[in-house]
Design a protein around this motif. Structure first.
Motif, PDB file in Angstrom:
ATOM      1  N   VAL A  54       7.510  -9.053 -11.307  1.00  0.00           N
ATOM      2  CA  VAL A  54       7.644  -8.017 -12.520  1.00  0.00           C
ATOM      3  C   VAL A  54       6.888  -6.949 -12.060  1.00  0.00           C
ATOM      4  CG1 VAL A  54       7.151  -7.818 -14.745  1.00  0.00           C
ATOM      5  CG2 VAL A  54       8.126  -9.868 -14.075  1.00  0.00           C
ATOM      6  N   ASP A  55       5.699  -7.173 -11.314  1.00  0.00           N
ATOM      7  CA  ASP A  55       4.605  -6.152 -11.041  1.00  0.00           C
ATOM      8  C   ASP A  55       5.379  -5.135 -10.058  1.00  0.00           C
ATOM      9  OD1 ASP A  55       2.095  -4.684 -10.759  1.00  0.00           O
ATOM     10  OD2 ASP A  55       2.320  -5.585  -8.876  1.00  0.00           O
ATOM     11  N   TYR A  56       5.918  -5.917  -8.951  1.00  0.00           N
ATOM     12  CA  TYR A  56       6.515  -5.320  -8.041  1.00  0.00           C
ATOM     13  C   TYR A  56       7.674  -4.356  -8.240  1.00  0.00           C
ATOM     14  CZ  TYR A  56       8.759  -4.633  -3.133  1.00  0.00           C
ATOM     15  OH  TYR A  56       9.231  -4.012  -2.140  1.00  0.00           O
ATOM     16  N   ALA A  57       8.376  -4.944  -9.340  1.00  0.00           N
ATOM     17  CA  ALA A  57       9.697  -4.089  -9.970  1.00  0.00           C
ATOM     18  C   ALA A  57       9.395  -2.924 -10.700  1.00  0.00           C
ATOM     19  CB  ALA A  57      10.614  -5.010 -10.893  1.00  0.00           C
ATOM     20  N   MET A  71       0.928  -1.132   0.217  1.00  0.00           N
ATOM     21  CA  MET A  71      -0.047  -0.137   0.072  1.00  0.00           C
ATOM     22  C   MET A  71       0.889   1.304   0.065  1.00  0.00           C
ATOM     23  SD  MET A  71      -3.056   1.040   2.725  1.00  0.00           S
ATOM     24  CE  MET A  71      -3.801  -0.479   2.464  1.00  0.00           C
ATOM     25  N   SER A  72       0.633   2.029  -1.100  1.00  0.00           N
ATOM     26  CA  SER A  72       1.436   3.034  -0.864  1.00  0.00           C
ATOM     27  C   SER A  72       1.367   4.289  -0.029  1.00  0.00           C
ATOM     28  CB  SER A  72       1.281   3.922  -2.371  1.00  0.00           C
ATOM     29  OG  SER A  72      -0.202   4.444  -2.556  1.00  0.00           O
ATOM     30  N   ASP A  73       2.161   5.345   0.249  1.00  0.00           N
ATOM     31  CA  ASP A  73       2.230   6.090   1.454  1.00  0.00           C
ATOM     32  C   ASP A  73       1.487   7.487   0.819  1.00  0.00           C
ATOM     33  OD1 ASP A  73       2.480   7.606   3.630  1.00  0.00           O
ATOM     34  OD2 ASP A  73       4.633   7.842   3.591  1.00  0.00           O
ATOM     35  N   THR A 125       7.213   2.005   2.484  1.00  0.00           N
ATOM     36  CA  THR A 125       5.738   2.723   2.314  1.00  0.00           C
ATOM     37  C   THR A 125       4.787   1.737   1.450  1.00  0.00           C
ATOM     38  OG1 THR A 125       6.830   3.498   0.287  1.00  0.00           O
ATOM     39  CG2 THR A 125       6.640   4.965   2.169  1.00  0.00           C
ATOM     40  N   HIS A 126       5.237   0.726   0.863  1.00  0.00           N
ATOM     41  CA  HIS A 126       4.684  -0.328  -0.084  1.00  0.00           C
ATOM     42  C   HIS A 126       4.644  -1.577   0.804  1.00  0.00           C
ATOM     43  CE1 HIS A 126       4.885   2.931  -2.758  1.00  0.00           C
ATOM     44  NE2 HIS A 126       3.953   2.589  -3.563  1.00  0.00           N
ATOM     45  N   VAL A 178       4.775  -7.701   1.305  1.00  0.00           N
ATOM     46  CA  VAL A 178       4.454  -8.876   1.928  1.00  0.00           C
ATOM     47  C   VAL A 178       3.592  -9.901   1.065  1.00  0.00           C
ATOM     48  CG1 VAL A 178       2.723  -9.733   3.749  1.00  0.00           C
ATOM     49  CG2 VAL A 178       4.142  -7.887   4.360  1.00  0.00           C
ATOM     50  N   VAL A 179       2.818  -9.342   0.362  1.00  0.00           N
ATOM     51  CA  VAL A 179       2.011 -10.131  -0.843  1.00  0.00           C
ATOM     52  C   VAL A 179       3.281 -10.835  -1.834  1.00  0.00           C
ATOM     53  CG1 VAL A 179       0.658  -9.915  -2.781  1.00  0.00           C
ATOM     54  CG2 VAL A 179       0.153  -8.767  -0.690  1.00  0.00           C
ATOM     55  N   LEU A 180       4.324 -10.071  -2.110  1.00  0.00           N
ATOM     56  CA  LEU A 180       5.350 -10.883  -2.942  1.00  0.00           C
ATOM     57  C   LEU A 180       6.156 -11.799  -2.365  1.00  0.00           C
ATOM     58  CD1 LEU A 180       7.044 -10.735  -5.519  1.00  0.00           C
ATOM     59  CD2 LEU A 180       8.618  -8.995  -4.338  1.00  0.00           C
ATOM     60  N   MET A 181       6.267 -11.827  -1.023  1.00  0.00           N
ATOM     61  CA  MET A 181       6.978 -12.957  -0.353  1.00  0.00           C
ATOM     62  C   MET A 181       5.785 -14.059   0.170  1.00  0.00           C
ATOM     63  SD  MET A 181      10.158 -12.045  -0.096  1.00  0.00           S
ATOM     64  CE  MET A 181       9.983 -11.343  -1.492  1.00  0.00           C
ATOM     65  N   LEU A 182       4.651 -13.580   0.187  1.00  0.00           N
ATOM     66  CA  LEU A 182       3.792 -14.557   0.654  1.00  0.00           C
ATOM     67  C   LEU A 182       2.583 -14.499  -0.406  1.00  0.00           C
ATOM     68  CD1 LEU A 182       4.015 -14.340   4.475  1.00  0.00           C
ATOM     69  CD2 LEU A 182       5.013 -15.962   3.000  1.00  0.00           C
ATOM     70  N   PRO A 183       2.637 -15.122  -1.391  1.00  0.00           N
ATOM     71  CA  PRO A 183       1.485 -14.735  -2.540  1.00  0.00           C
ATOM     72  C   PRO A 183      -0.066 -15.236  -1.991  1.00  0.00           C
ATOM     73  CG  PRO A 183       3.410 -15.465  -3.827  1.00  0.00           C
ATOM     74  CD  PRO A 183       3.637 -15.711  -2.146  1.00  0.00           C
ATOM     75  N   LEU A 184      -0.020 -16.133  -1.145  1.00  0.00           N
ATOM     76  CA  LEU A 184      -1.155 -16.612  -0.589  1.00  0.00           C
ATOM     77  C   LEU A 184      -2.267 -15.571   0.160  1.00  0.00           C
ATOM     78  CD1 LEU A 184      -0.401 -20.231   0.782  1.00  0.00           C
ATOM     79  CD2 LEU A 184      -1.879 -19.706  -1.266  1.00  0.00           C
ATOM     80  N   LEU A 185      -1.488 -14.267   0.533  1.00  0.00           N
ATOM     81  CA  LEU A 185      -1.970 -13.506   1.214  1.00  0.00           C
ATOM     82  C   LEU A 185      -2.695 -12.376   0.384  1.00  0.00           C
ATOM     83  CD1 LEU A 185       0.533 -12.546   4.256  1.00  0.00           C
ATOM     84  CD2 LEU A 185      -1.505 -13.846   4.156  1.00  0.00           C
ATOM     85  N   ARG A 186      -2.485 -12.495  -1.124  1.00  0.00           N
ATOM     86  CA  ARG A 186      -3.146 -11.838  -2.053  1.00  0.00           C
ATOM     87  C   ARG A 186      -4.404 -11.346  -1.902  1.00  0.00           C
ATOM     88  NH1 ARG A 186       0.109  -9.390  -5.422  1.00  0.00           N
ATOM     89  NH2 ARG A 186      -0.977  -8.127  -7.106  1.00  0.00           N
ATOM     90  N   PRO A 187      -5.339 -12.100  -1.208  1.00  0.00           N
ATOM     91  CA  PRO A 187      -6.779 -11.603  -0.963  1.00  0.00           C
ATOM     92  C   PRO A 187      -6.791 -10.434  -0.140  1.00  0.00           C
ATOM     93  CG  PRO A 187      -6.368 -14.192  -0.634  1.00  0.00           C
ATOM     94  CD  PRO A 187      -5.105 -13.651  -0.832  1.00  0.00           C
ATOM     95  N   LEU A 188      -5.807 -10.220   0.702  1.00  0.00           N
ATOM     96  CA  LEU A 188      -5.871  -8.818   1.451  1.00  0.00           C
ATOM     97  C   LEU A 188      -5.776  -7.680   0.578  1.00  0.00           C
ATOM     98  CD1 LEU A 188      -3.072  -9.770   4.278  1.00  0.00           C
ATOM     99  CD2 LEU A 188      -5.821  -9.770   4.486  1.00  0.00           C
ATOM    100  N   ARG A 189      -5.471  -7.686  -0.626  1.00  0.00           N
ATOM    101  CA  ARG A 189      -5.643  -6.451  -1.542  1.00  0.00           C
ATOM    102  C   ARG A 189      -6.850  -6.405  -2.276  1.00  0.00           C
ATOM    103  NH1 ARG A 189      -0.726  -4.848  -3.193  1.00  0.00           N
ATOM    104  NH2 ARG A 189      -1.714  -3.695  -5.007  1.00  0.00           N
ATOM    105  N   LEU A 190      -8.049  -7.071  -1.639  1.00  0.00           N
ATOM    106  CA  LEU A 190      -9.513  -6.970  -2.266  1.00  0.00           C
ATOM    107  C   LEU A 190      -9.992  -5.607  -2.292  1.00  0.00           C
ATOM    108  CD1 LEU A 190     -11.605  -9.920  -0.922  1.00  0.00           C
ATOM    109  CD2 LEU A 190     -11.177  -9.108  -3.445  1.00  0.00           C
ATOM    110  N   VAL A 191      -9.608  -4.678  -1.308  1.00  0.00           N
ATOM    111  CA  VAL A 191     -10.099  -3.528  -1.255  1.00  0.00           C
ATOM    112  C   VAL A 191      -9.338  -2.810  -2.359  1.00  0.00           C
ATOM    113  CG1 VAL A 191     -10.044  -1.339   0.221  1.00  0.00           C
ATOM    114  CG2 VAL A 191     -10.568  -3.583   1.272  1.00  0.00           C
TER     115      VAL A 191
END
Length: 226
Positions: A65-68, A1-3, A84-85, A90-103
């Motif tokens: 690639v998206d992170y870069a 999440m950006s600052d 700040t992101h 965290v999602v890059l390291m643990l992709p199973l947490l990607r549902p947290l980006r639903l918002v």
């Protein structure tokens, strides 16, 4: 999440996020499906498991690639970008947490429309419910992967893992199925924290909605009072 509260988001980064958020969420579901097949498929169907592993690696490479690209477009130094992101990291390291980006997915879609189709309370409950389902499935898969063949484990089947995830997410915690490995306990701690946050979000939104409904009824007054 950006600052976003301390510095404006560069227009190119904002445009990139709006274009890619939905497709990356779909890629996250593909990652979850590939991981599920890899974990649950019998060992004697090697080609299917290998294909699932290829999907996992391919989608993770897409996330990298998206992170870069986000880092490049942000114009920040690496450490400042990581700080700040933090959710992206965290999602890059643990992709199973990607549902947290639903918002953020909903925000990216909503910016293409003039106004939300759902009320604030309905959106919060919808986010929390869908996130709970995806997060519960992810945690169940991860814990089953860690626990099913561990010595002294009480979680031996995927059904046991799903039961444990439901009990943990709802903060019930029966204690009949508990992780015994380090990795399983790390997942459990994260799921406990998320369960409390999601339950609080749903309960708070529902309570606020009820208060709003009762206030409107009070303002109308009893029938025939006008």
């Amino acid at each position: 999440m950006s600052d976003r509260t301390t510095a404006p988001v560069p227009p190119r980064l904002q445009a990139w996020e709006q274009r890619t958020e939905v497709s990356l969420f779909v890629a996250g579901l593909v990652f979850l499906a590939g991981y599920a097949v890899r974990v649950l498929a019998p060992a004697d169907i090697g080609p299917v498991r290998d294909l699932a592993l290829s999907l996992v690696y391919a989608t993770w490479l897409l996330f990298a690639v998206d992170y870069a690209v986000r880092f490049r477009l942000s114009g920040l130094r690496l450490w400042h970008f990581v700080r700040t992101h933090w959710l992206d990291t965290v999602v890059l390291m643990l992709p199973l947490l990607r549902p947290l980006r639903l918002v953020q997915v909903y925000t990216a879609v909503q910016k293409r429309r003039e106004q939300p189709r759902l009320s604030l309370y309905a959106r919060v409950m919808w986010y929390a419910s869908l996130t709970a389902v995806l997060l519960g499935v992810s945690a169940a898969l991860a814990v089953y992967h860690q626990e099913h063949d561990a010595p002294g484990a009480s979680i031996r089947t995927f059904g046991d893992s799903v039961w444990w995830a439901c009990a943990t997410l709802t903060t019930v915690g029966y204690g009949d199925a508990v992780p015994v490995t380090f990795g399983g306990r790390v997942v459990a701690v994260g799921l406990m924290a998320c369960g409390l946050a999601l339950l609080g979000a749903v309960t708070g939104s529902f309570s606020s909605w009820l208060v709003q409904v009762f206030r409107r009824e009070d303002e109308k007054g009893p029938p025939g009072s006008a």
